[in-house]
Design a protein around this motif. Structure first.
Motif, PDB file in Angstrom:
ATOM      1  N   ILE A  10      49.589  30.254  36.842  1.00 19.99           N
ATOM      2  CA  ILE A  10      48.702  30.851  35.831  1.00 19.99           C
ATOM      3  C   ILE A  10      49.273  30.688  34.415  1.00 19.99           C
ATOM      4  N   VAL A  11      50.609  30.741  34.272  1.00 15.55           N
ATOM      5  CA  VAL A  11      51.192  30.622  32.928  1.00 15.55           C
ATOM      6  C   VAL A  11      51.028  29.192  32.404  1.00 15.55           C
ATOM      7  N   GLY A  12      51.392  28.216  33.235  1.00 18.11           N
ATOM      8  CA  GLY A  12      51.241  26.820  32.811  1.00 18.11           C
ATOM      9  C   GLY A  12      49.805  26.504  32.448  1.00 18.11           C
ATOM     10  N   ALA A  16      48.691  25.590  28.720  1.00 17.89           N
ATOM     11  CA  ALA A  16      48.160  24.218  28.564  1.00 17.89           C
ATOM     12  C   ALA A  16      46.762  24.263  27.961  1.00 17.89           C
ATOM     13  N   ALA A  17      45.927  25.167  28.467  1.00 20.36           N
ATOM     14  CA  ALA A  17      44.555  25.264  27.946  1.00 20.36           C
ATOM     15  C   ALA A  17      44.570  25.649  26.471  1.00 20.36           C
ATOM     16  N   VAL A  75      58.394  20.602  24.998  1.00 21.60           N
ATOM     17  CA  VAL A  75      58.224  20.989  26.405  1.00 21.60           C
ATOM     18  C   VAL A  75      58.069  22.503  26.490  1.00 21.60           C
ATOM     19  N   VAL A  76      57.203  22.934  27.399  1.00 18.54           N
ATOM     20  CA  VAL A  76      57.103  24.353  27.739  1.00 18.54           C
ATOM     21  C   VAL A  76      57.515  24.494  29.197  1.00 18.54           C
ATOM     22  N   ASN A  77      58.499  25.364  29.465  1.00 21.15           N
ATOM     23  CA  ASN A  77      58.886  25.608  30.850  1.00 21.15           C
ATOM     24  C   ASN A  77      58.166  26.841  31.369  1.00 21.15           C
ATOM     25  N   ALA A  78      57.189  26.606  32.256  1.00 23.50           N
ATOM     26  CA  ALA A  78      56.444  27.708  32.889  1.00 23.50           C
ATOM     27  C   ALA A  78      56.532  27.546  34.401  1.00 23.50           C
ATOM     28  N   THR A  79      57.728  27.222  34.866  1.00 26.10           N
ATOM     29  CA  THR A  79      57.934  27.092  36.309  1.00 26.10           C
ATOM     30  C   THR A  79      58.509  28.397  36.854  1.00 26.10           C
ATOM     31  N   SER A  80      58.492  28.497  38.156  1.00 26.69           N
ATOM     32  CA  SER A  80      59.080  29.650  38.833  1.00 26.69           C
ATOM     33  C   SER A  80      60.544  29.781  38.416  1.00 26.69           C
ATOM     34  N   GLY A  81      60.987  31.019  38.139  1.00 30.86           N
ATOM     35  CA  GLY A  81      62.361  31.203  37.671  1.00 30.86           C
ATOM     36  C   GLY A  81      63.385  30.632  38.632  1.00 30.86           C
ATOM     37  N   ASP A 103      60.993  28.185  26.683  1.00 35.16           N
ATOM     38  CA  ASP A 103      61.201  28.666  28.048  1.00 35.16           C
ATOM     39  C   ASP A 103      60.567  30.037  28.253  1.00 35.16           C
ATOM     40  N   ILE A 104      59.568  30.078  29.142  1.00 35.19           N
ATOM     41  CA  ILE A 104      58.848  31.334  29.420  1.00 35.19           C
ATOM     42  C   ILE A 104      59.267  31.925  30.759  1.00 35.19           C
ATOM     43  N   ALA A 105      60.050  31.191  31.536  1.00 35.31           N
ATOM     44  CA  ALA A 105      60.319  31.594  32.922  1.00 35.31           C
ATOM     45  C   ALA A 105      61.220  32.825  32.991  1.00 35.31           C
ATOM     46  N   ASN A 106      60.990  33.646  33.992  1.00 32.59           N
ATOM     47  CA  ASN A 106      61.857  34.796  34.262  1.00 32.59           C
ATOM     48  C   ASN A 106      62.521  34.604  35.618  1.00 32.59           C
ATOM     49  N   PRO A 107      63.819  34.907  35.701  1.00 33.70           N
ATOM     50  CA  PRO A 107      64.545  34.648  36.948  1.00 33.70           C
ATOM     51  C   PRO A 107      64.337  35.759  37.980  1.00 33.70           C
TER      52      PRO A 107
END
Ligand SMILES: NC(=O)c1ccc[n+]([C@@H]2O[C@H](COP(=O)([O-])OP(=O)(O)OC[C@H]3O[C@@H](n4cnc5c(N)ncnc54)[C@H](OP(=O)(O)O)[C@@H]3O)[C@@H](O)[C@H]2O)c1
Length: 232
Positions: A10-12, A16-17, A75-81, A103-107
């Motif tokens: 959902i974040v990516g 992106a949109a 680059v935007v990092n919106a992958t699973s932490g 980087d938007i990811a949370n671990p």
């Protein structure tokens, strides 16, 4: 600008949109484009299959992590932490060199019972691990302390509320700040916390964020730090 948004959740999708709506050229990165398009069910978070979203956003190009990043300016990092370092590894250190990596990811570790816990935490952060693993990248941690809908539409939350930035590279933070302003964040609500070690602080807001979500029963809320800025 040409953006690679890594992450088909959902974040990516949301970032992106928004970037495409702002007129940027956007590629959204995934491990295996064919497999991602072939998924038919809702994902673990209940989001519709990626192919449905892609059909509604034909201007966003689906690509492998490496393809998306190699043809990007930022680059935007919106992958699973838990998978972010692997995903960025697939993107390729050479492809990341010199680029701003927002980087938007949370671990978050979902392996236990109940609410997820942070790993790493306290004396380290995912933001720092990404910066250490990819020293040529210019990592800026931001937007990780709110729901994805609020990230791209701050007006969803009434009144003053804030977004944090953490990173070692002043020019990269300036570029990210300009992007945040273009998204709709007033500059007075963008708080520069300092170097990438300050990502520990914003990642550690997640335990309270998750409990607030349960307490208020929705996700249209955000943090506001009263007194952080001089008042007129
Ligand atoms: N949900 C929110 O509103 C929110 C708010 C703030 C921060 N965040 C953070 O934003 C990030 C994205 O969240 P999300 O819910 O949109 O997506 P997510 O389900 O956490 O992550 C999805 C992405 O992670 C990739 N991935 C998963 N396992 C992988 C592996 N082993 N190797 C490489 N890549 C892998 C997936 O690749 P494929 O495309 O190949 O499947 C997919 O692109 C998370 O770190 C989350 O903590 C979320």
């Amino acid at each position: 600008m040409r953006y690679a948004v890594l992450g088909t959740g959902i974040v990516g999708r949301t970032i992106a949109a928004k970037l495409a709506a702002l007129g940027h050229e956007v590629a959204i990165g995934t491990r295996d484009p064919e497999a991602t398009l072939a998924r038919t069910g809702r994902d673990a978070m209940g989001n519709p299959p990626f192919a449905q979203w892609q059909a509604e956003h034909p201007q966003v190009r689906l690509a492998t992590f490496a393809d998306a990043v190699s043809s990007s300016d930022a680059v935007v990092n919106a992958t699973s932490g838990a998978a972010a370092l692997d995903a960025l590894g697939l993107a390729g250190a050479d492809n990341l060199d010199g680029k701003v990596v927002l980087d938007i990811a949370n671990p978050l570790d979902f392996s236990g019972e109940g609410l997820p816990v942070l790993d790493p935490v306290n004396t380290d952060s995912l933001g720092e691990r990404i910066q250490a693993a990819f020293p040529g990248a210019r990592v800026v941690k931001t937007l990780n302390t709110m729901n994805s809908a609020v990230m791209v539409d701050p007006a969803r939350v009434a009144g003053e509320h804030d977004v944090f930035v953490s990173g070692n590279d002043a020019d990269a933070k300036k570029a990210v700040t300009e992007l945040l302003v273009s998204i709709g964040w007033p500059e007075r609500n963008i708080i520069d916390l300092g170097d990438i070690t300050t990502a520990r602080g914003t990642e550690m807001l997640l335990p309270i964020w998750l409990r607030l979500m349960n307490a208020v029963g929705h996700t249209d809320f955000n943090f506001h730090i009263q007194g952080a800025r001089p008042t007129a």
